[in-house]
Design a protein around this motif. Structure first.
Motif, PDB file in Angstrom:
ATOM      1  N   ALA A 143      27.014  37.442  16.443  1.00 19.63           N
ATOM      2  CA  ALA A 143      27.243  36.487  15.352  1.00 19.63           C
ATOM      3  C   ALA A 143      27.535  35.095  15.912  1.00 19.63           C
ATOM      4  O   ALA A 143      27.042  34.087  15.392  1.00 19.63           O
ATOM      5  CB  ALA A 143      28.401  36.950  14.476  1.00 19.63           C
ATOM      6  N   ARG A 144      28.320  35.036  16.983  1.00 21.10           N
ATOM      7  CA  ARG A 144      28.638  33.760  17.624  1.00 21.10           C
ATOM      8  C   ARG A 144      27.365  33.105  18.176  1.00 21.10           C
ATOM      9  O   ARG A 144      27.148  31.907  18.020  1.00 21.10           O
ATOM     10  CB  ARG A 144      29.645  33.988  18.750  1.00 21.10           C
ATOM     11  CG  ARG A 144      30.277  32.716  19.252  1.00 21.10           C
ATOM     12  CD  ARG A 144      31.355  32.969  20.302  1.00 21.10           C
ATOM     13  NE  ARG A 144      32.352  33.948  19.902  1.00 21.10           N
ATOM     14  CZ  ARG A 144      32.558  35.121  20.517  1.00 21.10           C
ATOM     15  NH1 ARG A 144      31.845  35.458  21.558  1.00 21.10           N
ATOM     16  NH2 ARG A 144      33.482  35.932  20.086  1.00 21.10           N
ATOM     17  N   GLU A 145      26.480  33.893  18.796  1.00 21.92           N
ATOM     18  CA  GLU A 145      25.219  33.375  19.335  1.00 21.92           C
ATOM     19  C   GLU A 145      24.324  32.838  18.215  1.00 21.92           C
ATOM     20  O   GLU A 145      23.681  31.800  18.358  1.00 21.92           O
ATOM     21  CB  GLU A 145      24.483  34.454  20.126  1.00 21.92           C
ATOM     22  CG  GLU A 145      25.118  34.775  21.455  1.00 21.92           C
ATOM     23  CD  GLU A 145      25.108  33.597  22.418  1.00 21.92           C
ATOM     24  OE1 GLU A 145      24.110  32.835  22.437  1.00 21.92           O
ATOM     25  OE2 GLU A 145      26.114  33.425  23.135  1.00 21.92           O
ATOM     26  N   MET A 146      24.272  33.560  17.094  1.00 25.56           N
ATOM     27  CA  MET A 146      23.459  33.109  15.960  1.00 25.56           C
ATOM     28  C   MET A 146      23.987  31.795  15.412  1.00 25.56           C
ATOM     29  O   MET A 146      23.217  30.891  15.091  1.00 25.56           O
ATOM     30  CB  MET A 146      23.418  34.170  14.850  1.00 25.56           C
ATOM     31  CG  MET A 146      22.548  35.347  15.211  1.00 25.56           C
ATOM     32  SD  MET A 146      22.146  36.504  13.886  1.00 25.56           S
ATOM     33  CE  MET A 146      23.531  36.525  12.843  1.00 25.56           C
ATOM     34  N   ASP A 147      25.308  31.665  15.309  1.00 29.06           N
ATOM     35  CA  ASP A 147      25.897  30.412  14.829  1.00 29.06           C
ATOM     36  C   ASP A 147      25.563  29.254  15.761  1.00 29.06           C
ATOM     37  O   ASP A 147      25.227  28.158  15.310  1.00 29.06           O
ATOM     38  CB  ASP A 147      27.421  30.546  14.702  1.00 29.06           C
ATOM     39  CG  ASP A 147      27.829  31.392  13.516  1.00 29.06           C
ATOM     40  OD1 ASP A 147      26.978  31.602  12.624  1.00 29.06           O
ATOM     41  OD2 ASP A 147      28.990  31.840  13.481  1.00 29.06           O
ATOM     42  N   ARG A 148      25.646  29.513  17.063  1.00 29.87           N
ATOM     43  CA  ARG A 148      25.298  28.470  18.036  1.00 29.87           C
ATOM     44  C   ARG A 148      23.838  28.053  17.892  1.00 29.87           C
ATOM     45  O   ARG A 148      23.510  26.870  17.949  1.00 29.87           O
ATOM     46  CB  ARG A 148      25.542  28.968  19.458  1.00 29.87           C
ATOM     47  CG  ARG A 148      26.981  28.984  19.849  1.00 29.87           C
ATOM     48  CD  ARG A 148      27.128  29.403  21.295  1.00 29.87           C
ATOM     49  NE  ARG A 148      28.528  29.668  21.595  1.00 29.87           N
ATOM     50  CZ  ARG A 148      28.951  30.515  22.518  1.00 29.87           C
ATOM     51  NH1 ARG A 148      28.082  31.187  23.249  1.00 29.87           N
ATOM     52  NH2 ARG A 148      30.232  30.679  22.719  1.00 29.87           N
ATOM     53  N   SER A 152      22.537  24.311  16.917  1.00 30.85           N
ATOM     54  CA  SER A 152      21.656  23.540  17.801  1.00 30.85           C
ATOM     55  C   SER A 152      20.330  23.252  17.105  1.00 30.85           C
ATOM     56  O   SER A 152      19.730  22.199  17.305  1.00 30.85           O
ATOM     57  CB  SER A 152      21.418  24.278  19.123  1.00 30.85           C
ATOM     58  OG  SER A 152      20.684  25.467  18.896  1.00 30.85           O
ATOM     59  N   GLY A 153      19.839  24.148  16.259  1.00 30.01           N
ATOM     60  CA  GLY A 153      18.611  23.927  15.488  1.00 30.01           C
ATOM     61  C   GLY A 153      18.780  22.792  14.501  1.00 30.01           C
ATOM     62  O   GLY A 153      17.869  21.991  14.289  1.00 30.01           O
TER      63      GLY A 153
END
Length: 160
Positions: A143-148, A152-153
């Motif tokens: 979930a943290r990676e998806m938020d990052r 960034s997108g």
């Protein structure tokens, strides 16, 4: 002087949410000495290895550490003493029935002031296995990676 209103969190037991699956939560009052309340206002409390037990129809908090109040001298109590929790008899009986089931425990989640009174949030919880803890950690990392990635997108779109 007007009485305090609202809630103010004193401490959280983050380890409880990591080690247990929370089934249901309850609010209980706690019987404290005057110097213990002053120490709580200073935020010197630790719920890390504490738990609750039902003994002879009464509910107790075991293993909570409330540091002695600096200016309390002879009025200070033992920091690791067992403290009585205040709930209705029906609620205590219900908790006792739930805890008697296999693998359930009463775990304190947080300690807070509610309208100038100290309250304890306790949970009926079931212990997690090691693989459950790993799975929960993997999900939070994903979930943290998806938020990052989403953040960034958004920046790239704004820059263009």
């Amino acid at each position: 002087m007007p009485r305090e209103k609202g809630t103010k969190t004193i401490t959280l037991n983050r380890k409880a949410r990591h080690d247990y699956t929370i089934e249901d939560t309850y609010e209980a009052g706690i019987a404290l000495a005057g110097t213990e309340v002053k120490s709580l206002r200073a935020g010197t409390v630790n719920l890390k290895d504490s738990y609750c037990i039902v003994k002879e129809g009464e509910l107790f908090l075991v293993g909570a550490h409330i540091s002695p109040y600096e200016k309390g001298n002879i009025f200070n109590k033992d920091p690791m003493r067992t403290r009585k929790l205040l709930m209705h008899k029906k609620e205590i009986n219900k908790l006792q029935m739930l805890v008697q089931r296999d693998g359930y425990a009463l775990v304190p989640l947080s300690l807070y002031f509610k309208d100038a009174r100290v309250k304890l949030e306790l949970a009926v919880a079931k212990g997690k296995k090691l693989y459950d803890k790993r799975d929960a950690a993997a999900r939070s990392d994903a979930a943290r990676e998806m938020d990052r990635a989403l953040k960034s997108g958004r920046r790239k779109v704004r820059d263009e």
